[in-house]
Design a protein around this motif. Structure first.
Motif: not given
Length: 361
Positions: A20, A163, A234
């Protein structure tokens, strides 16, 4: 250099915080380039740098944080440019007007609604006033550049949103619970009169502090994962959100357990310094082992796989508590050699069992 390259490769291959972070850097570069290209195409070159800066500012670790920080920044910019426009159209740019505008901007920076972006109020005001001479056309271009930067930054975030990782939050919370269980086991060994490496009573305060500090870090990690689910395209299923909430409940329980463990540790340290006649009853060590076994059966934050086994563990530990209480009551509690810590140690042990049996939210 090889180590850094392996770290980058690992971040690309494995999902998690490192990937990330790397993705955020890539999105930042792409958003800055896009903001510069669009602003250079539509606006004067004197404000293109402001668009790239704003694009980077709009890219925070989560979508929710990006939206909130961008809104606060645009509000701060509106206040700063409004002040610059007001001074520029009336008194003009002078040393004294720059000072007055800065003073007013610093007052505006203290508005709680603007959060950490409040500092941008005087910065933007000075940039628009002193840098652009307070001219309305320049201020309009500056606002347009900031809007382009925010749009580019948010577009990059929404195109490839980070995510959520509820499993990671569960793992770190489970590790925290395992540390609390090991502390209980070590306390039980101390009560038995045997100490393994690292079980010295003099180390208990530091180990309890370490558990409490780790709980703070774990809660911050879970908070970040919860924030990452907000407004995220998401966004995980509701079961994942429930698991994050269970993580918070488990952390709160472990923080309370850490308080009880610290109290027991102080009591046992006092007992070890007492005369030989003033030793902890052996049944108390069994009680602590029983509490540790019950915590293992509870398995926070995922919950017990076998509820009947958990109930049996708690009931067995409660019987040991009754036995320990009976042993203490048989003695002369007012005698100088009597176990002086019976009240604290027993009370904290039963509180631990209550937390494990009925964890509060």
């Amino acid at each position: 250099m090889d180590t850094r390259w392996r770290s980058v490769c690992r971040a690309v291959r494995e999902p998690g915080e490192k990937r990330d972070g790397l993705l955020l850097q890539v999105k930042g570069a792409a958003a800055a380039a896009a903001a510069w290209w669009v602003s250079a195409w539509l606006l004067p070159l004197t404000v293109t740098a402001f668009a790239t800066f704003t694009a980077l500012l709009a890219l925070q670790s989560t979508v929710y944080r990006s939206l909130w920080d961008s809104a606060q920044y645009l509000a701060a910019m509106a206040l700063g440019t409004a002040g610059a426009a007001a001074f520029g159209s009336t008194v003009g740019v002078h040393a004294w007007s720059v000072g007055v505008l800065t003073f007013i901007g610093l007052i505006g920076a203290r508005l709680q609604l603007l959060g950490r972006q409040g500092a941008q109020v005087p910065v933007v005001a000075l940039f628009a006033f002193a840098g652009g001479g307070g001219e309305i056309d320049y201020i309009g271009d500056l606002v347009a550049a900031a809007a382009i930067g925010v749009c580019c930054g948010l577009a990059a975030h929404f195109a490839v949103a980070p995510s959520p990782h509820p499993d990671t939050a569960q793992d770190v919370t489970q590790d925290l619970a395992a540390r609390a269980q090991r502390l209980l086991r070590a306390l039980a060994r101390t009560a038995e009169g045997r100490t393994d490496e690292g079980d010295s009573p003099g180390d208990w305060a530091g180990r309890c502090d370490e558990l409490a500090a780790r709980a703070v870090r774990v809660r911050a990690a879970v908070d970040k994962e919860q924030e990452n689910t907000r407004l995220n395209p998401r966004r995980p299923w509701s079961s994942a959100e429930e698991s994050l909430q269970r993580c918070h409940e488990a952390i709160s329980m472990i923080e309370r357990l850490a308080t009880h463990i610290r109290s027991i540790a102080r009591a046992l340290a006092h007992a070890q310094r007492a005369p030989a006649a003033d030793k902890v009853p052996a049944i108390y060590a069994e009680l602590l082992h029983g509490a540790a076994a019950a915590l293992e059966c509870l398995d926070p934050p995922r919950g017990p796989e076998d509820a009947d086994r958990l109930r049996d563990c708690v009931e067995d530990a409660r019987r040991r508590y009754q036995d320990a209480t009976a042993v203490v009551r048989k003695g002369r509690l007012d005698a100088p050699g009597e176990w002086p810590v019976y009240g604290t140690a027993l009370t904290e042990a039963i509180r631990i069992l209550d937390e494990i049996n009925c964890p509060r939210r």
